[in-house]
Design a protein around this motif. Structure first.
Motif, short mmCIF file in Angstrom:
data_model
loop_
_atom_site.label_atom_id
_atom_site.label_comp_id
_atom_site.label_asym_id
_atom_site.label_seq_id
_atom_site.Cartn_x
_atom_site.Cartn_y
_atom_site.Cartn_z
N GLN A 1 40.37 -2.05 14.71
CA GLN A 1 40.38 -0.89 13.48
C GLN A 1 40.73 0.28 13.96
OE1 GLN A 1 39.42 -1.63 9.34
NE2 GLN A 1 37.61 -2.38 9.87
N PHE A 2 41.46 1.37 13.67
CA PHE A 2 41.42 2.86 13.60
C PHE A 2 40.20 3.36 13.19
CE2 PHE A 2 45.66 1.35 14.64
CZ PHE A 2 45.52 1.66 16.06
N PRO A 3 39.49 3.83 13.42
CA PRO A 3 38.49 4.80 12.99
C PRO A 3 39.37 6.17 11.85
CG PRO A 3 38.74 5.93 15.30
CD PRO A 3 39.24 4.37 15.10
N VAL A 4 38.24 5.83 10.59
CA VAL A 4 38.19 7.26 10.16
C VAL A 4 37.71 8.41 10.33
CG1 VAL A 4 39.17 6.22 8.37
CG2 VAL A 4 36.64 6.29 8.26
N HIS A 5 38.43 9.49 9.75
CA HIS A 5 37.19 10.53 10.34
C HIS A 5 37.12 11.38 8.59
CE1 HIS A 5 39.60 11.38 13.93
NE2 HIS A 5 40.34 10.53 13.49
N THR A 6 36.33 10.26 8.13
CA THR A 6 35.52 10.90 7.12
C THR A 6 35.26 12.05 6.40
OG1 THR A 6 33.15 9.93 7.03
CG2 THR A 6 35.31 8.50 5.46
N ALA A 7 34.00 12.76 7.47
CA ALA A 7 33.61 14.26 7.59
C ALA A 7 35.16 15.07 6.86
CB ALA A 7 32.47 14.04 8.10
N ALA A 8 36.04 14.76 8.33
CA ALA A 8 36.26 15.92 8.10
C ALA A 8 37.30 15.74 7.07
CB ALA A 8 37.62 15.50 9.89
N LEU A 9 38.18 14.44 6.53
CA LEU A 9 37.93 14.71 5.23
C LEU A 9 38.13 15.08 4.23
CD1 LEU A 9 40.91 13.05 4.01
CD2 LEU A 9 40.24 11.22 3.40
N TYR A 10 36.27 14.87 3.94
CA TYR A 10 35.49 14.87 2.24
C TYR A 10 35.98 16.35 3.08
CZ TYR A 10 33.96 10.36 2.90
OH TYR A 10 33.92 8.59 2.44
N GLN A 11 35.65 17.47 3.89
CA GLN A 11 35.45 18.57 3.66
C GLN A 11 36.61 19.21 3.51
OE1 GLN A 11 33.19 20.98 4.45
NE2 GLN A 11 31.58 19.00 4.14
N GLY A 12 37.64 18.35 4.18
CA GLY A 12 38.38 18.98 3.63
C GLY A 12 39.73 19.55 2.37
N ILE A 13 38.89 18.12 1.34
CA ILE A 13 39.21 17.93 0.00
C ILE A 13 38.04 18.82 -0.58
CG2 ILE A 13 38.73 16.90 -1.67
CD1 ILE A 13 39.39 14.19 0.09
N ILE A 14 36.93 19.30 -0.75
CA ILE A 14 36.28 20.37 -0.72
C ILE A 14 36.85 21.55 -0.04
CG2 ILE A 14 33.53 21.58 -0.87
CD1 ILE A 14 33.51 18.86 -1.77
N GLN A 15 37.29 21.79 1.09
CA GLN A 15 38.01 23.44 0.86
C GLN A 15 39.27 23.22 0.48
OE1 GLN A 15 36.04 25.26 2.34
NE2 GLN A 15 34.64 23.67 2.59
N LEU A 16 39.77 22.68 -0.10
CA LEU A 16 41.12 22.84 -0.22
C LEU A 16 40.38 23.13 -1.88
CD1 LEU A 16 44.53 22.91 -0.88
CD2 LEU A 16 44.09 20.24 -1.11
N LEU A 17 40.39 22.23 -3.00
CA LEU A 17 39.80 22.73 -4.33
C LEU A 17 39.22 23.64 -4.38
CD1 LEU A 17 38.03 19.17 -4.94
CD2 LEU A 17 40.50 20.04 -5.77
N LEU A 18 37.72 24.26 -3.45
CA LEU A 18 37.34 25.53 -3.34
C LEU A 18 38.26 26.52 -3.44
CD1 LEU A 18 33.93 25.31 -1.40
CD2 LEU A 18 34.22 25.19 -4.05
N TYR A 19 39.42 26.44 -2.60
CA TYR A 19 40.22 27.52 -2.08
C TYR A 19 41.32 27.70 -3.72
CZ TYR A 19 44.65 29.79 -0.33
OH TYR A 19 45.70 30.10 0.18
N PHE A 20 40.93 26.95 -4.38
CA PHE A 20 42.35 26.67 -5.67
C PHE A 20 41.77 26.82 -7.27
CE2 PHE A 20 45.58 24.74 -3.24
CZ PHE A 20 46.20 26.04 -3.28
N THR A 21 40.14 26.44 -6.39
CA THR A 21 38.93 26.82 -7.50
C THR A 21 39.10 25.46 -8.55
OG1 THR A 21 40.19 28.75 -9.06
CG2 THR A 21 38.85 29.50 -7.83
N TRP A 22 39.30 24.58 -8.13
CA TRP A 22 39.32 23.39 -8.70
C TRP A 22 38.57 22.23 -8.88
CZ3 TRP A 22 44.64 21.67 -6.00
CH2 TRP A 22 45.69 22.58 -6.49
N VAL A 23 37.47 23.13 -9.87
CA VAL A 23 36.06 22.43 -9.25
C VAL A 23 35.90 21.29 -10.83
CG1 VAL A 23 34.62 24.35 -8.72
CG2 VAL A 23 35.36 24.15 -11.32
N TRP A 24 36.35 20.70 -11.66
CA TRP A 24 36.55 19.56 -12.42
C TRP A 24 38.11 18.93 -12.29
CZ3 TRP A 24 32.80 17.47 -15.42
CH2 TRP A 24 33.41 16.82 -16.26
N VAL A 25 37.49 17.96 -11.72
CA VAL A 25 38.59 16.92 -10.78
C VAL A 25 37.98 15.26 -11.32
CG1 VAL A 25 39.10 18.68 -9.11
CG2 VAL A 25 37.26 16.40 -8.50
#
Length: 854
Positions: free
Chosen positions: A192-216
């Motif tokens: 299987q192709f490995p996943v970059h879970t840490a990068a993905l999680y942080q990317g989602i978090i930073q995107l939410l913080l950028y738009f101040t979306w805190v209820w998802v």
């Protein structure tokens, strides 16, 4: 006889079993696309979802005008096959990889049926379709099989693995990483192709913080991948104060009509932002739900590229409902030459490709006919290619799954290269007669491969880069009805503490129902001047807003706690800003200060006039009575008492703070001591009326001077001790009055201050007592009554002063002390000297010695 016939039939079946089985395999079934080569790589792909699968029931096909035979035609998935064909063609053109030997392929389309995936896997190992297990009808195909690439989902990969693991055939799955499929450490587990879970999680978090979306909300497949995602992303979100409104699990492959998805509708009404973890095939039932709930104005954030261009008749119709969504995709470089290859593909170039006929028919919506049960296109469509059409369905960019397929082909090719190199270098065989290795011999070489890294045609594995880059795409409608995925930013992840999010705000379009100020909150952000107070289990997303308490502010929206202003500032009425406090003290310009100055100067002048009057009439008996010098001393001390009140007015300084208390204490002690001396003289005077009295000697000045000096020296000693230990000093009071900084004189030693007052009270009380006892003496030359009354006024003022002074602040405190000084001094002046002034001025004939002695 029957036993003999049965035995003969059994022998016949054993002898001709393989031929009978192979004959049965020739029955038309679901053929694959085969191209011969020295080595063959199997490919199991999924092109479309059809309504023949009874598990899928959308329930509103008529409303969407979608054909019953084909609900979703995933034309984009055909690119996966093309990526494999393109890679194999490039490898065959490179003589250095496989020693001038060629790769072939055997491709199957299983759509999204797990049963067809198992059937196609068996066809790969048997050589024909439909297959019969444990038979190889086409050795020229099966003996060349070295590895298999497939499938698109974890469920399909599992079914492929169940068949291939029996024959130790290596399998590379391009599906999303699934821990349940095992790891590469296990010999026969799918690669299987490995996943970059840490990068993905942080990317989602930073995107939410950028738009101040805190209820998802979270929508995940109902498998181990979904469980891990919910557990890990929830923890990360809590660390960044982002709340999970709901976490909904859905079947990876919907069943029972997908009723579970419709339970999301109530949640979607209240939750504006939804994160969907998984690929398109994970949420087949989510497509109609997005269409159904489009009016709610939800923003979807996906963790992979979703194939939204799926509807065959109304191209890109889903973009209308999915417009504004954001997606994350691991950054991959474009496969060199792949776009040109796609443009050149047409049915005439690949006449044996049985899948291109169906793709072309749907892609160009062209007429077709069947010949001997095989779909045929009319002649005019044979030469058409995607380069001649400006359509949006076929995106020339390499999809993440196509990139994985391309990488997998090169990984197998280089594993073959290493295995063949060992045999060639060991002279174990002739280069001209190289045979395909047994599939299981490739496992050691594939285990050394690293599928998650960049693989090119020149080198299978490049050096690992330290950072992971995720591209962020925005689904949006462009001009003239064109629909596209627009890259709007990227996220570079090195570690949890080192990462960077960059977004191009001008390119982001959140869709018809959204704008840049779109928010997703459980509770509206608290306004300025308010703070959050939790109302339920969620302490930082669901809250009420309460006004900041007195003395505190909140100068930002959504603050958890209010804070106090600096000491030199105070909150405004809205409690959202700090204002500088006003410096305040009892000054000469203040109305109160001006009045007190006027009163003090007036009393000083009045006292001076009385002193002058007494000096002018110094030889009169009423002035000479009770020691004329004490009268002068008392008037002078009263003048100084009135003047000392002026020191209390104005901005405090170190000198004025010391002078205030010292002059006040000493001057008042002189005045009260003089009154005490006059009281003693009254008593002694009446005891010394007889000429032969031995007390006559006490009438001399020494007695009065001794009393005054003794009383004053004690007060001077108290003040000296005060100055030597903890003297008064200028200070500020920032708390007593709202919005003001009070400049004041700190008493230093409060004990010393009250000792000064206490000593004055002692002298006054002693004078009051003696004068009260002498009140019954004859009126002539008797000041006992006036002294008694004046001391009563004096004591009343200062007794009232103590509680009033303690309860006052700022200017009022200073004014109370000044008023007490003026009132007590004026009381002494008026009670003791106004009657004498009356006698001197209005009854000048009645104050002769002869009159007074009568």
């Amino acid at each position: 006889m029957k036993l003999l016939i049965a035995f003969s039939l059994l022998i016949f079946l054993i002898v001709f079993q393989e031929q009978i089985s192979c004959f049965s395999l020739s029955i038309p079934g679901s053929p694959g696309y085969y191209q011969d080569g020295h080595f063959v790589i199997g490919g199991i792909f999924s092109l479309r979802v059809t309504a023949r699968d009874s598990r899928i029931k959308f329930g509103f096909n008529d409303a969407m005008n979608i054909p019953e035979a084909v609900i979703l035609n995933l034309i984009k998935n055909y690119q996966h096959m093309l990526a494999m064909v393109f890679a194999i063609e490039k490898i065959n053109k490179d003589p250095n990889i496989l020693f001038n030997m060629s790769l072939g392929f055997y491709l199957f389309n299983v759509d999204f049926f797990e049963t067809k995936a198992m059937e196609s896997s068996m066809a790969l190992v048997s050589g024909e379709s439909p297959p019969i297990p444990n038979y190889s009808c086409r050795p020229e195909k099966t003996d060349k099989l070295v590895a298999v690439i497939g499938g698109i989902s974890a469920g399909i990969s599992t079914q492929i693995f169940r068949v291939l693991s029996l024959y130790s055939v290596p399998q590379i799955s391009y599906a999303p990483f699934d821990p349940s499929l095992g790891t590469r450490v296990q010999l026969h587990s799918p690669y299987q192709f490995p996943v970059h879970t840490a990068a993905l999680y942080q990317g989602i978090i930073q995107l939410l913080l950028y738009f101040t979306w805190v209820w998802v909300g979270l929508v995940v497949p109902d498998d181990i991948r979904g469980e891990l995602f919910i557990k890990e992303i929830t923890q990360e979100m809590n660390n960044h104060r982002i709340c999970v409104a709901f976490a909904k699990k859905g079947p990876v492959y919907p069943s029972g009509g997908g009723v579970g998805w419709y339970q999301l509708i109530a949640r979607l009404i209240l939750t504006r932002v939804v994160i969907a973890f998984g690929d398109s095939h994970d949420f087949l039932m989510l497509v109609p739900l997005i269409i159904c709930c489009a009016t709610f104005g939800n923003i979807w954030i996906t963790t992979s590229d979703w194939y939204t261009t799926t509807l065959p008749l109304k191209k890109n119709q889903l973009y209308t409902f999915f417009d504004g969504a954001l997606s994350f995709s691991v950054h991959k470089d474009e496969i060199l030459g792949f776009k040109d290859f796609q443009r050149s593909v047409n049915p005439r170039k690949y006449p044996h490709d049985i899948f291109i006929q169906n793709v072309w028919s749907n892609f160009f919506e062209c007429l077709h006919f069947y010949e001997h049960g095989v779909r045929k296109l009319n002649q005019c469509e044979q030469n058409r290619s995607v380069s001649t059409e400006s359509l949006n369905i076929w995106n020339m960019k390499t999809s993440p799954l196509s990139y994985k397929v391309h990488v997998a082909v090169y990984a197998i090719a280089h594993a073959l290269h290493e295995e063949l190199s060992l045999r060639v270098n060991g002279d174990s065989l002739d280069k001209g007669g190289l045979q395909a290795p047994l599939p299981w011999k490739l496992h050691p070489f594939l285990q050394k491969g690293q599928l998650g890294r960049s693989i090119t045609e020149e080198n299978t594995v490049n050096k690992e880069v330290s950072a992971t880059k995720l591209d962020i795409f925005n689904y949006q409608s462009l001009l003239r009805g064109t629909k596209a995925q627009v890259k709007v930013g990227e996220f570079v992840f090195e570690s949890h503490s080192v990462h960077h999010l960059s977004l191009n705000d001008t390119l982001i379009n959140l869709g018809e129902y959204h704008h840049q100020s779109f928010s997703s909150l459980c509770s509206k952000s608290c306004l300025l001047g308010y703070r959050k107070t939790p109302v339920n289990w969620n302490t930082f997303c669901c809250y009420d807003c309460v006004l900041c308490p007195d003395g505190e502010i909140s100068n930002e929206t959504g603050m958890d706690q209010c804070f106090k202003c600096p000491e030199d500032q105070y909150p405004n009425k809205q409690r959202n800003h700090c204002l500088h406090k006003i410096m305040t003290f009892l000054s000469h310009e203040d109305t109160l200060g001006a009045v007190l100055v006027s009163v003090a100067i007036s009393l000083c002048v009045f006292s001076a006039m009385i002193l002058g009057l007494f000096i002018c009439y110094r030889d009169t008996p009423i002035v000479r009575a009770n020691n004329r010098n004490l009268t002068y001393l008392l008037l002078v001390s009263l003048i100084l008492c009135f003047f000392c009140s002026l020191v209390f007015i104005g901005q405090p300084s170190r000198i004025t703070c010391i002078l205030r208390q010292m002059i006040f204490g000493v001057v008042f002690s002189v005045a009260v001591s003089a009154i005490l001396a006059k009281t003693f003289i009254v008593v002694v005077a009446f005891k010394a009326i007889k000429p032969a009295s031995t007390l006559k000697m006490w009438m001399v000045t020494r007695l009065s001077n001794g009393i005054v000096c003794c009383g004053s020296i004690i007060q001077v000693c108290i003040c000296a001790i005060w100055l030597g230990t903890y003297p008064p000093f200028p200070d500020v009071d920032m708390q007593s009055e709202y919005g003001h900084i009070i400049l004041l004189c700190n008493k230093g030693s409060t004990l010393a201050f009250y000792c000064v007052l206490g000593y004055l009270g002692f002298l006054a009380s002693l004078s009051l007592l003696i004068a009260f006892l002498a009140r019954s003496l004859p009126d002539n030359f008797n000041e006992a009554k006036t002294i008694t009354f004046s001391m009563m006024v004096f004591c009343s003022v200062w007794i009232s002063f103590i509680p009033t002074y303690q309860s006052s602040t700022g200017k009022t405190m200073v004014a109370v002390e000044i008023f007490s000084i003026l009132a007590s001094s004026a009381g002494l002046l008026g009670c003791m000297f106004l009657p004498k002034c009356y006698v001197i001025l209005l009854r000048s004939g009645s104050h002769s010695k002869k009159k007074l002695l009568k």
